[in-house]
Enzyme design. Structure first.
Site, short mmCIF file in Angstrom:
data_model
loop_
_atom_site.label_atom_id
_atom_site.label_comp_id
_atom_site.label_asym_id
_atom_site.label_seq_id
_atom_site.Cartn_x
_atom_site.Cartn_y
_atom_site.Cartn_z
N ASP A 276 -57.37 4.09 0.14
CA ASP A 276 -56.11 4.38 0.87
C ASP A 276 -56.11 5.75 1.52
O ASP A 276 -55.11 6.17 2.10
CB ASP A 276 -54.91 4.25 -0.09
CG ASP A 276 -54.95 5.28 -1.22
OD1 ASP A 276 -55.93 6.06 -1.28
OD2 ASP A 276 -54.00 5.32 -2.02
N GLU B 170 -56.63 8.73 -0.03
CA GLU B 170 -56.37 9.86 -0.92
C GLU B 170 -57.68 10.50 -1.39
O GLU B 170 -58.70 9.83 -1.54
CB GLU B 170 -55.54 9.40 -2.13
CG GLU B 170 -54.10 9.12 -1.77
CD GLU B 170 -53.25 8.74 -2.97
OE1 GLU B 170 -53.75 8.77 -4.11
OE2 GLU B 170 -52.07 8.38 -2.75
N ARG C 84 -54.48 30.55 12.69
CA ARG C 84 -53.96 30.82 14.03
C ARG C 84 -52.51 30.37 14.19
O ARG C 84 -51.89 30.64 15.20
CB ARG C 84 -54.85 30.15 15.09
CG ARG C 84 -56.22 30.83 15.20
CD ARG C 84 -57.13 30.16 16.19
NE ARG C 84 -57.60 28.86 15.71
CZ ARG C 84 -58.37 28.03 16.40
NH1 ARG C 84 -58.77 28.39 17.61
NH2 ARG C 84 -58.76 26.89 15.90
N HIS D 38 -57.94 35.46 11.02
CA HIS D 38 -57.54 35.64 12.42
C HIS D 38 -56.60 36.85 12.59
O HIS D 38 -56.84 37.71 13.42
CB HIS D 38 -56.89 34.36 12.92
CG HIS D 38 -56.40 34.47 14.32
ND1 HIS D 38 -57.25 34.71 15.37
CD2 HIS D 38 -55.15 34.43 14.84
CE1 HIS D 38 -56.55 34.78 16.49
NE2 HIS D 38 -55.28 34.62 16.19
N LYS E 167 -56.39 38.04 27.79
CA LYS E 167 -56.42 36.56 27.76
C LYS E 167 -55.01 36.01 27.59
O LYS E 167 -54.26 36.48 26.74
CB LYS E 167 -57.29 36.10 26.58
CG LYS E 167 -57.37 34.59 26.44
CD LYS E 167 -58.35 34.18 25.36
CE LYS E 167 -57.68 33.97 24.04
NZ LYS E 167 -58.58 33.53 22.97
N ARG F 143 -52.96 32.37 26.92
CA ARG F 143 -53.15 30.94 26.63
C ARG F 143 -51.85 30.22 26.90
O ARG F 143 -50.79 30.66 26.46
CB ARG F 143 -53.57 30.76 25.17
CG ARG F 143 -54.09 29.35 24.88
CD ARG F 143 -54.45 29.17 23.42
NE ARG F 143 -55.71 29.76 23.00
CZ ARG F 143 -56.89 29.15 23.09
NH1 ARG F 143 -56.98 27.94 23.60
NH2 ARG F 143 -57.98 29.75 22.66
N ASP G 239 -66.04 37.62 18.50
CA ASP G 239 -64.73 37.00 18.24
C ASP G 239 -64.68 36.51 16.80
O ASP G 239 -65.72 36.45 16.13
CB ASP G 239 -64.52 35.83 19.22
CG ASP G 239 -63.05 35.60 19.53
OD1 ASP G 239 -62.19 36.21 18.87
OD2 ASP G 239 -62.75 34.78 20.43
N THR H 33 -63.30 25.49 20.50
CA THR H 33 -63.76 24.64 21.60
C THR H 33 -64.79 25.35 22.48
O THR H 33 -65.41 24.75 23.33
CB THR H 33 -62.59 24.26 22.51
OG1 THR H 33 -62.06 25.47 23.10
CG2 THR H 33 -61.49 23.54 21.74
N GLY H 34 -64.91 26.66 22.27
CA GLY H 34 -65.84 27.44 23.09
C GLY H 34 -65.22 27.90 24.40
O GLY H 34 -65.89 28.54 25.21
C1 R5P Z 1 -57.88 33.33 19.44
O1 R5P Z 1 -57.12 34.27 19.64
C2 R5P Z 1 -59.12 33.42 18.62
O2 R5P Z 1 -59.41 34.73 18.27
C3 R5P Z 1 -60.29 32.78 19.34
O3 R5P Z 1 -60.56 33.50 20.52
C4 R5P Z 1 -60.00 31.36 19.68
O4 R5P Z 1 -59.44 30.72 18.58
C5 R5P Z 1 -61.23 30.63 20.11
O5 R5P Z 1 -60.89 29.30 20.38
P1 R5P Z 1 -61.65 28.49 21.51
O6 R5P Z 1 -63.11 28.54 21.17
O7 R5P Z 1 -61.10 27.10 21.42
O8 R5P Z 1 -61.34 29.15 22.81
#
Ligand code: R5P
Length: 302
Positions: free
Chosen positions: A37, A39, A104, A138, A203, A205, A229, A234-235
């Protein structure tokens, strides 16, 4: 000195075993499975529960998404381990979460959201942790919600030493991919060398789509750029930072992330953007790790 027992969490087997070997600590393994199920089941493999009584128990379990399960599964396994150990009356429970998922979710970006990292941290404390150890969380401020001692271990020295010793980096400059990473990048630069400078991107987002926009005038012509970082997910952040660095004339670019989550095609995106080297740690078990955090953990768990 009290005897230490390391409970090897299913998601951090290699790191936990390496740490135990450095510490000369006993280890106990877990049986785990998922019921039909959905769990989660977990049992600490002990012949007798007395083996844990009055001992210092260290539970090592990362909560990143890996091929062995997603973050929610790893978090439930962590709670299984804490509550099983707690029931056996140890002297102390030290919980080590090399990568803390949900870190995050530390701000309310849109109405109606929760600060889930705080909820998670309180749940870990309430479950019975006496001390918490994380690596490069983070935003360290999130830990202030805790009433138990907590330690945010810094991997930047180990990462900088690895790069200095293993890679041929001639004229380094560290680039912080956003303002939140400045402290981390500065620590990295300091460990790399006295006169290593740090450049910063800005940056933004989009809180709805997750799309990022990066801007910044970088003075990196003919330099070896190291982008440091905390998380590579996701890069997207890393590949944008690499592209801008290359456009600004960087000779080579190195991608460094403490927690290489490497979701979907992150490796391809980052290498396509213009680097041959991605350096990560083993806070998450995946194909990228190069620098082990076992020594850092062992030093802090003495
Ligand atoms: C965001 O502020 C974090 O420090 C990373 O820069 C972020 O989580 C990286 O995520 P992604 O690889 O998806 O851009």
């Amino acid at each position: 000195m009290n005897e230490k027992i390391i409970v090897v969490g299913p998601s951090s087997q290699l790191l936990a075993m390496k740490t135990a070997k450095i510490l000369g600590a006993k280890t106990v393994d877990c049986d785990f499975k998922t019921f039909p199920d959905g769990e989660t089941y977990l049992r600490i493999k002990l012949d007798k529960e007395e083996q844990i009584r009055d001992k210092e128990v260290i539970i090592i379990q990362s909560t990143g998404k890996t091929t062995s399960g997603d973050q929610n599964k790893h978090i439930i396994q962590l709670f299984n381990m804490i509550s099983a150990v707690k029931r056996m009356n140890p002297q102390k429970i030290k919980v080590v979460i090399p990568y803390l998922a949900y870190a995050r979710q530390d701000k309310v970006f849109r109405p109606g959201e929760c600060l889930f990292v705080q909820t998670l941290l309180k749940m870990i404390e309430d479950a019975g942790a006496d001390e918490l150890y994380v690596i490069d969380i983070h935003a360290p401020k999130a830990l202030e919600i805790l009433n138990i001692p907590y330690y945010n271990l810094d991997p930047m020295k180990a990462l900088a030493n690895f790069m200095k010793n293993e890679l041929d980096i001639q004229d380094p400059i560290v680039v912080s991919p956003d303002k939140g990473a400045v402290e981390r990048s500065t620590a990295f630069a300091k460990h790399f060398g006295d006169d290593v400078k740090v450049e910063i991107f800005s940056k933004e987002r989009d809180v709805v789509t997750g799309e990022i926009q990066m801007t910044g005038e970088l003075k990196v012509k003919d330099k070896d750029v190291i982008i440091a970082d905390d998380i590579i997910a996701t890069g997207g952040t890393m590949s944008s930072a690499i592209k801008i660095s290359k456009k600004s004339g960087a000779r080579t670019v190195y991608a460094v992330g403490t927690h290489p989550l490497m979701i979907k095609n992150a490796v391809t995106r980052i290498m396509d953007a213009g680097t041959n080297v991605i350096v990560g740690t083993d806070t998450i078990e995946n194909p990228v790790p190069l620098v082990s955090m076992a020594k850092l953990l062992a030093e802090n768990l003495q």
